[in-house]
Structures are given as structure tokens and as C-alpha cells.
Write a protein that holds these residues in place. Structure first.
Motif, PDB file in Angstrom:
ATOM      1  N   THR A  15       0.813  -1.210   0.000  1.00 52.97           N
ATOM      2  CA  THR A  15       0.000   0.000   0.000  1.00 52.97           C
ATOM      3  C   THR A  15       0.849   1.263   0.000  1.00 52.97           C
ATOM      4  OG1 THR A  15      -0.065   0.133   2.395  1.00 52.97           O
ATOM      5  CG2 THR A  15      -1.764  -1.192   1.345  1.00 52.97           C
ATOM      6  N   GLY A  16       2.145   1.110  -0.067  1.00 54.04           N
ATOM      7  CA  GLY A  16       3.015   2.283  -0.075  1.00 54.04           C
ATOM      8  C   GLY A  16       3.088   2.994   1.252  1.00 54.04           C
ATOM      9  N   CYS A  17       2.880   2.258   2.352  1.00 54.39           N
ATOM     10  CA  CYS A  17       2.815   2.909   3.654  1.00 54.39           C
ATOM     11  C   CYS A  17       4.192   3.271   4.205  1.00 54.39           C
ATOM     12  CB  CYS A  17       2.095   2.020   4.653  1.00 54.39           C
ATOM     13  SG  CYS A  17       3.063   0.576   5.115  1.00 54.39           S
ATOM     14  N   CYS A  20       8.117  -0.304   5.960  1.00 54.54           N
ATOM     15  CA  CYS A  20       9.357  -1.041   5.701  1.00 54.54           C
ATOM     16  C   CYS A  20      10.546  -0.093   5.703  1.00 54.54           C
ATOM     17  CB  CYS A  20       9.260  -1.775   4.366  1.00 54.54           C
ATOM     18  SG  CYS A  20       8.661  -0.782   2.989  1.00 54.54           S
ATOM     19  N   PRO A  66       8.402  -1.184  -3.580  1.00 52.51           N
ATOM     20  CA  PRO A  66       9.552  -1.070  -2.689  1.00 52.51           C
ATOM     21  C   PRO A  66      10.803  -1.577  -3.411  1.00 52.51           C
ATOM     22  CG  PRO A  66       7.814  -2.450  -1.737  1.00 52.51           C
ATOM     23  CD  PRO A  66       7.485  -2.246  -3.167  1.00 52.51           C
TER      24      PRO A  66
HETATM   25  S1  SF4 Z   1       6.131  -3.216   1.324  1.00 53.99           S
HETATM   26 FE1  SF4 Z   1       6.609  -1.444   2.580  1.00 53.99          FE
HETATM   27  S2  SF4 Z   1       5.362   0.224   1.710  1.00 53.99           S
HETATM   28 FE2  SF4 Z   1       4.521  -1.722   0.932  1.00 53.99          FE
HETATM   29  S3  SF4 Z   1       2.866  -2.240   2.396  1.00 53.99           S
HETATM   30 FE3  SF4 Z   1       4.737  -3.284   3.073  1.00 53.99          FE
HETATM   31  S4  SF4 Z   1       5.630  -1.874   4.556  1.00 53.99           S
HETATM   32 FE4  SF4 Z   1       4.138  -0.685   3.396  1.00 53.99          FE
END
Ligand code: SF4
Ligand code: SF4
Lengths: 225, 634
Positions: A15-17, A20, A66
Motif C-alpha cells: 500500500t506504499g505505507c 518497511c 519497494p
Molecule cells: S512493502 Fe513497505 S510500503 Fe509496501 S505495504 Fe509493506 S511496509 Fe508498506
């Protein structure tokens, strides 16, 4: 059986949160360089979330991806290093030995993914922020290249624990900080040599593809559309 | 090998593997340290609770011994102590199941923030100038006690007010108990995007005065009206977990997700279909969908039960909400809303949700009731893939911030809320606070609200104190989390609940009969082992509601963000350093507010750099000076 660590990133879940990204910075003592340096392209992010826009307003869709070190099997950064600081381990990790690195930055030039970062200055942590530094990860000083290690300290810890308990490493037991944090389970990490592992299963998914596959770098990260 | 040697060792190798595996050793890189000699430190994992929003995610904190400079008995010295190194989600916690959001990951820097207050402070200069002087805890507490005593002497207990963040747990119970025993009105809970409207709507529609929990993992179709449920709204981590499952967790099934909103949010960016519409008309579209479903005979109006009867014209099939009429009002094409309605009724289970900006409109209650009725119509209340309500225990009563202006407050105690920063200038919160004769803040930082305080009694960080939470949503079972301190305090601070208990004991008319505990820990330990779940059925007078047009004031200049499709598409209005989207000019930022903006604990360095990175283009052409100040180089 030796391990071959790999990763699968499900872009449909992501979700681009940026959880990570934050987790990686906290785990790996990634320095913050400040605005002037960052404006010159010197910001350090072992993992970043790239945004792609599709369509014209109002029919826009945004895709998040990512991007971290792809831990290539045919890594372009390795043969160019004059000091073998950038090298391949037996477990397929693309490792960087900081005190062998003399800062030629050839590897960063060779890397097509833009995931290798040079320390242009010594990192600074205002007191008492330095107390947060993770002692399992070395702090990189000026003049060396740094990059995602697949959280090698966590891999080592997992292996040590398994060894102490006299068993094999279980699938899903070892998680890099990014995979650990990801709320949607977009990032899955594991042993590609284990055909039963979740990451092996996902790597063979028909939805899978590699980043810049045609360059022949043989990345160990599979992106699922 | 002690830890320091170990750090050196890992620095040398980066990684390690055995040499003996195969071939001639001379073809191998020499390892500096053989694997056998490497002993990774074993960290201790301690539980805690994330304090940064009311989702109340469970934490598992990695603690490793280290040397810290701390203040003990007014002396600065170096001591060996356990230090929190990294926050991770607690895998056993029912809300976040081992995960955390970006904010939760960065929460550790609340503890290690260089700008954290280390001593009690007393204001010396004029308010908002940030002139303070350190004093001892004894002096500070006696000052607070004398203020409270003189209120009691004057029989004016009613003019004590408590301003907190909306929290559920023993801490807020204690605050409420303190206020009521002293004779003050119930505490004021402040949050900018308050969800009270949704609570009220759920009370009217379903008899549950609380926020909903969503079972996305089982849903096949989700329509969200303005709810940023993958970003910060409600219980983002638990919702994100469900979202991931909905998309790819079931073989062969991929849930579809539609977002209806006026500004593309983080959540909207992930939607299969993003439906832009005029602000404030979410309820109209929801009823438009219901109209199509009922007209096509896919569901009968009675299916919605009580939630439907609240809406005027529901039984008659909502004749006034034909797709054409909806298109005229909301700007969503008739063919589109018709298609969405049919999909919503066909795909089982389907769920609609509303949150955030639509609820902040003047007609928020209408919109929320409309979405509730739509959900009830397709039968997604308390069914898999639909809406659930987490069983609740006792909830301390609070009131809303608009009560501040019209009450005569003589003494204000502030715990963790920063309304001066978070509210638009038109609310005049700062002016109201300026009129209050004495303000005490328990803040960790000199933020905009704390700089108005006369006395600052810095609280421990959450890692240094007992924490607890009873989340309102995010799990289908009742949840109560309690955790002890993870590490010893770094500064000369005191836990706010302990301070309250001590003050209560020392008043001329002590509150100790009602609050008999010496410390918060004692209070937690003596509280019920598992708090009783109370079925809080709500029975309000049912009155039907009709559409009310939203009202707007201000202009685009005051709220630039309402008119932007995506934050990063914003013109130079964003300060990448402080994330204060409401900055209008350089002057605002350079003025007194600036320093404290930087000091917001949420704007920790981790988050700042990330934000900064995504706004890089604007740093180059926008406000370089401002950014430099916003983002101190580390
Ligand atoms: S990969 Fe990263 S940006 Fe994508 S949902 Fe997981 S923690 Fe969030
Ligand atoms: S959602 Fe994020 S900020 Fe809120 S409690 Fe959970 S981790 Fe903390």
C-alpha cells in the motif's frame, strides 16, 4: 543444505505505507544526511518505495514498488570492485565489507537499481539519539559504500538460535526488518533452496517478474504484480 | 566476547560464512573472523503498547544493555542500563499481529529525541515566547497543589479542566476519576478529525456507540467514502493486514476496492477505482447506490432494518436519489454509480465504510447514517467480510473541545494534546487558551500548546512507564493491553499518572480515599484481572434524517489541501521538514511557532527524512531556507 536467501514482494498487497522504510532505518543505523546533502542526491535509503502514476486525472492509479538491493546472482557491482569489498557469500548474499572498501564507487556506477549509497560524511546522531543505535549493525564511516544486507545480523541470529536448539531454520523464522514490519505481508523472505518455503512458492508465481530482468543480473527478489 | 568487541567483529566482516565448504582456500576471500567466533548478542524482548494513536497496537521492544548519560538525583552521570533499540509489533497481539505502521516504528524516537524535556519548567517570559526556567519536582508539585487548593477554597472546582488525547484505558480512567472526585467536569478529549460523528451514527443505526472493526480479509468488495483506512484512520495496522489478505490472501479470489473521495489519499492511491466527487456529498452517493439496489430488486428496503428507517424516504426506495440526480449533485456519472451499485450488491461479502473528511463536514452525521444504511441493506453487519464491533468495557466520559471556549476555566491541565498546532486558526484555540490564567502541561516537548503553559511537568516516555490501552476497534474480541516500563528513565521526568496520584494525596482535601494507590502500577495491578465487557446498548430517540447540504467557510487559501489530488502534487506549500501542510507563508514558519513545530515528537528524524525524500523536487525550487531549518542535519 546451504541456504539461498531470497525475497518476494507482492505489489498487489503493498500500500506504499513506508513502514518497511522506517523499520529499515531503525534496524540498520542508516544515517540521515540533512537537506543540503540530500538535495545533492546523497540521501541514504537502503529501501525506498517508488511511486508510479498511471492514467490521466481523474482516472489515476498509483503503483507502489519497494526497491532495495536485489541481491543479484550475477551482480554487476561485484566484478568492478578492486578490493573485493563487494562480494558474494556462499548463501548468495551480496555482501559489502566496509573496511575493505576504499570508496572508488565503481559499484554504485555499475548497479542498475540505484541501491548502493556512498557515505560522503561521518554520520551524526544528536544525543541521546545515539542510544538507539543497533549494536548488531556497524555504523559506517565516511568514505565507504553501504547498502541493504538482507539484514544479515538477523539471518545470523536466526541461524545461531536454530543451531543452539539443534534444529534447522524454520521457514518464516528469519525476517529482515522490512518484512517484519510490513502490515500487509507484501514482503516475504526465506530460503530459495527450500522448495517448500513460501518465498519459493511465490517466486514461481505466474504473476512474478524481476526488476530490469533483461539486464541479466539475475536478481533474487521477485515482484508479483 | 563482550558486546563492544562484537560490534568491532561485525564491522570487520559484514557477513560471515564458512571457509571450509569447498575448493582451494586461496580462491576464497579471507574472512576476518571465523563463524564460530561470532556470537550475536541475544536481546531481551519486552512488551509495551504503542502510544501514538488510539489503535493501541502491541509492541515487542528489543532491549540491549548499553551506557547512557542519565540524570539521577540531579546529577548527570553515565550508567549501564537496558536500552530500547527497536520497536516491533507483538506477534500475539490481536490488533496488530506483529506488524506496525511507519509511525509506530518511529515511536522509539519519542524517548531518544534530543529536544525532550528533562526537568520541570516554569514560565518566566510572556506566553508563547518559550522562556522557561527549570525547577525541582517538589517546587513544581507544590505550585500545582496550591493552585488546586485555592480553587477548592474558593469552591470553584468546576473551573478545573483536563485536556487529553482520546484514549481508552486506565490512564484515561484515572484522569476522569481525578477530575470527577475533585469536582471538575469530565475531561476534554481532543483530536482534529474526531470520530464522534461516526460513533453517534453507529449508535443510532446499530445501537453501538463506537468505531467499527472491519473484516476485510473476508470481503470481496470494499467501497470507502473518504476513509484513509490504510493510512492513519481508526486502526490502520489491523486494517492493512486485512487489506493484504483481501487482495491476495485467498487463492483465486481478489477483492475489489473502490475509493470515493475529493482528495486522493494514500488509501485512494491503492484503489482499483478512484472516484473523485464533490466534497460533503458522500451520503448522497451512498443513498444513490442504495436506490439502484432497491430499484433493481436486488435487496428489499426492509433488509436494512433500523438503519434504513432512519433515512427519510427509505421505505419508498429513495425516489429522490436516482443516478441522474446523484450525478447532478456529486459529479459521479450516472452510469458509474449504477454499475458500482450492482457490483456492490452482487459481490458477497461487500462492505462500505466512511471516515475522515466526510465526517468533518457539517452534514457528517447524515453521510455516516447513509453509509450505515447501505451496509445494512446488503447485510454486512456482524457477518464475515463486514463490520464488527469490538466488545467494550467501561469508557470514561469525555467532552469535546468546543466546550473550552464557553466555559470559565481557571486551571487547565494538558496531557499530550496539541490543539494549538492541529486546529485551523479560525477555531481560535490559541486565543482561548491565552485567556486561561494557569495552564499546566504534562508534555514531553515544548510544542505549540506547551509553550502556553505556566508549568510543564514532563511525563516519562511510554517506554519508561506503565502503559495500557483498551482499543475501541481493530479486533473482533475485547482487547486490553497492559505493560510495564521497558527501560529506566533517561531524564528527570515523572509519569503523569503517578504525579496525579501524588497530587491527589497531598491536597488539603485529599482525594486518596477514592484514589488509594501510591503509584499507577499499584492501580493497574489492583484493577480487575480482566475488565468486564459491558454491552453498551444505545437507545436514542430515532428520528429520520434527510439530506442537508454541506456548508463551507474559509477559502482555498486557508485549506490548500482540500483541493489537491495528492499531497506530493502540492505547490510549495508543504514544508518537507515539519510536514506542516498548513503553512501559508515563510513568515508563519519563521515566527514563534517554528521551533515548536520542529519539536513535534511525531516528526522524528526517520519520518522526516522519508517525507523529505519524497518532496525532494520542491526542496530544490521551493523554500530552501525553511527546509534547512526544518530538517536539522544530523
Ligand atoms: S512493502 Fe513497505 S510500503 Fe509496501 S505495504 Fe509493506 S511496509 Fe508498506
Ligand atoms: S496504528 Fe501505528 S501509530 Fe497507531 S498504535 Fe498502531 S503502530 Fe502505533
Amino acid at each position: 543444505m546451504s541456504h539461498r536467501w531470497g525475497m518476494a514482494v507482492d505489489l498487489d498487497r503493498c500500500t506504499g505505507c513506508e513502514a518497511c522504510v522506517t523499520a529499515c532505518r531503525a534496524e540498520n543505523n542508516v544515517p540521515t544526511v540533512g537537506p543540503e546533502q540530500a538535495a545533492r542526491g546523497r540521501a541514504i535509503n537502503w529501501i525506498r518505495v517508488e511511486r508510479y502514476y498511471e492514467g490521466e486525472f481523474p482516472d489515476v492509479r498509483v503503483k507502489f514498488r519497494p526497491v532495495l538491493c536485489q541481491q543479484c546472482d550475477a551482480a554487476p557491482c561485484e566484478p568492478v570492485c578492486p578490493t573485493y569489498a563487494s562480494h558474494h557469500t556462499e548463501e548468495g548474499l551480496n555482501a559489502q565489507v566496509y573496511n575493505r572498501c576504499i570508496g572508488t564507487r565503481y559499484c554504485a556506477n555499475a548497479c542498475p537499481y540505484n541501491v548502493r549509497f556512498f557515505d560522503f560524511a561521518n554520520p551524526v546522531w544528536d544525543k541521546p539519539l545515539h542510544l538507539q543505535l543497533n549494536p548488531d549493525v556497524s555504523v559506517r564511516e565516511v568514505g565507504v559504500m553501504e547498502k541493504c544486507t538482507f539484514c544479515v545480523q538477523r539471518i545470523n541470529e536466526g541461524k545461531t538460535r536454530a543451531k543452539a536448539e539443534g534444529r534447522e531454520v524454520r521457514d518464516g523464522e528469519i525476517k529482515p526488518a522490512c518484512a517484519q514490519a510490513c502490515p500487509t505481508t507484501a514482503i516475504v523472505f526465506g530460503d530459495l533452496n527450500d522448495p517448500e518455503s513460501e518465498v519459493s512458492r511465490l517466486s514461481h508465481s505466474p504473476r512474478g517478474s524481476k526488476l530490469l530482468e533483461d539486464l541479466g543480473t539475475k536478481p533474487k527478489i521477485t515482484y508479483l504484480r | 566476547m563482550d558486546r563492544r568487541q562484537f560490534i568491532k567483529a561485525t564491522a570487520l566482516t559484514g557477513t560471515s560464512a564458512t571457509l571450509a565448504s569447498c575448493g582451494n582456500p586461496e580462491y576464497h576471500l579471507i574472512r576476518f573472523i571465523p563463524e564460530e567466533a561470532l556470537t550475536p548478542g541475544i536481546a531481551v524482548l519486552k512488551p509495551s503498547v504503542c502510544p501514538l494513536c488510539s489503535a493501541g497496537c502491541g509492541l515487542s521492544v528489543r532491549v540491549i544493555e548499553g551506557e547512557a548519560e542519565v540524570i539521577r538525583k540531579n546529577q548527570l552521570g553515565v550508567t549501564k542500563m537496558g536500552l530500547a533499540k527497536k520497536l516491533e509489533g507483538d506477534p500475539a497481539h490481536p490488533v496488530n499481529q506483529g506488524r506496525l505502521c511507519a509511525r509506530g516504528q518511529a515511536a522509539i524516537q519519542v524517548t531518544y529525541h534530543p529536544d525532550r524535556l528533562g526537568h520541570p519548567l516554569k514560565r518566566t517570559g510572556a506566553r508563547f515566547t518559550g522562556q522557561f526556567q527549570e525547577l525541582t519536582w517538589d517546587e513544581a508539585l507544590s505550585e500545582l497543589i496550591s493552585k488546586l487548593d485555592s480553587l477548592a477554597m474558593a469552591n470553584d472546582q468546576k473551573s478545573l479542566a483536563f485536556l487529553t488525547r482520546p484514549q481508552r484505558g486506565l490512564r484515561s480512567d484515572l484522569v476522569a476519576e481525578f477530575a470527577s472526585r475533585f469536582g471538575a467536569p469530565e475531561p476534554i478529549a481532543f483530536e482534529f478529525f474526531s470520530d464522534d460523528v461516526l460513533r453517534r451514527a453507529n449508535a443510532l443505526s446499530f445501537g453501538k456507540e463506537q468505531l467499527p472493526t472491519f473484516d476485510f480479509a473476508e470481503s470481496r468488495y470494499v467501497i470507502a467514502f473518504g476513509a484513509d483506512f490504510l493510512g492513519t484512520w481508526n486502526s490502520p495496522v489491523s486494517q492493512s493486514i486485512g487489506y493484504g489478505q483481501m487482495r491476495q490472501g485467498r487463492p483465486g479470489v481478489r477483492g475489489k476496492f473502490i475509493q470515493v473521495e475529493s482528495r486522493m489519499s494514500q488509501t485512494g492511491a491503492n484503489a482499483d477505482e478512484w472516484v473523485p466527487m464533490k466534497p460533503g456529498l458522500d451520503g448522497v452517493l451512498a443513498l444513490g447506490l442504495a436506490h439502484v439496489i432497491m430499484k433493481a430488486g436486488l435487496r428489499r428496503p426492509e433488509a436494512a432494518g433500523g438503519a434504513g428507517t432512519l433515512i427519510e424516504g427509505w421505505a419508498g426506495g429513495l425516489a429522490g436519489y436516482s443516478p441522474e440526480e446523484v450525478e447532478k449533485q456529486t459529479g459521479v456519472a450516472a452510469s458509474r454509480s449504477e454499475r458500482l451499485a450492482k457490483e456492490f450488491a452482487d459481490q458477497r461479502p461487500a462492505v462500505a465504510l466512511i471516515g475522515g473528511a466526510p465526517l468533518a463536514q457539517t452534514n457528517g452525521l447524515f453521510s455516516a447514517l447513509a453509509v450505515n444504511a447501505l451496509n445494512a441493506l446488503v447485510g454486512s453487519i456482524e457477518t464475515p467480510g463486514g463490520i464488527f464491533f469490538t466488545p467494550q468495557g467501561r469508557v470514561a466520559q469525555t467532552r469535546s473541545i468546543d466546550k473550552v471556549a464557553d466555559s470559565n476555566i481557571q486551571l487547565l491541565l494538558i496531557d499530550g494534546a496539541n490543539p494549538v498546532f492541529a486546529t485551523p486558526p479560525a477555531w481560535k484555540v490559541r486565543e482561548t487558551l491565552m485567556k486561561i490564567p494557569f495552564i499546566v502541561s504534562f508534555g514531553n516537548f515544548l510544542d505549540e500548546t506547551s509553550t502556553l503553559a505556566d508549568l510543564v511537568l514532563p511525563d516519562h516516555s511510554f517506554l519508561e512507564s506503565w502503559v495500557d490501552s483498551r482499543p475501541e476497534s481493530g479486533a473482533k474480541t475485547a482487547v486490553a493491553s497492559v505493560a510495564g516500563p521497558v527501560m529506566r528513565p533517561l531524564h528527570d521526568t515523572r509519569a503523569m499518572p503517578d504525579v496525579l496520584l501524588e497530587v491527589g494525596r497531598k491536597l488539603k482535601k485529599p482525594l486518596s480515599p477514592a484514589l488509594p494507590w501510591q503509584t499507577f502500577e499499584e492501580m493497574i495491578r489492583s484493577s480487575e484481572k480482566s475488565p468486564a465487557v459491558i454491552d453498551r446498548r444505545y437507545s436514542g430517540a430515532a428520528r429520520t434524517v434527510n439530506f442537508i447540504a454541506p456548508q463551507f467557510d474559509g477559502d482555498a487559501g486557508e485549506y490548500p489541501f482540500h483541493f489537491l489530488p495528492y499531497p506530493s502534487a502540492a505547490p510549495q506549500r508543504i514544508c518537507p521538514g515539519c510536514r506542516n501542510y498548513r503553512i501559508r507563508s515563510r513568515a508563519r514558519c519563521g515566527a514563534a511557532g517554528w521551533r515548536s513545530i520542529r519539536r513535534r515528537p511525531q516528526d522524528c528524524r526517520l519520518v522526516r527524512e522519508i517525507l523529505w525524500r519524497s518532496h525532494r523536487a520542491r526542496v530544490l525550487c521551493g523554500f530552501p531556507r525553511l527546509c534547512r531549518r526544518g530538517l536539522r542535519p544530523m
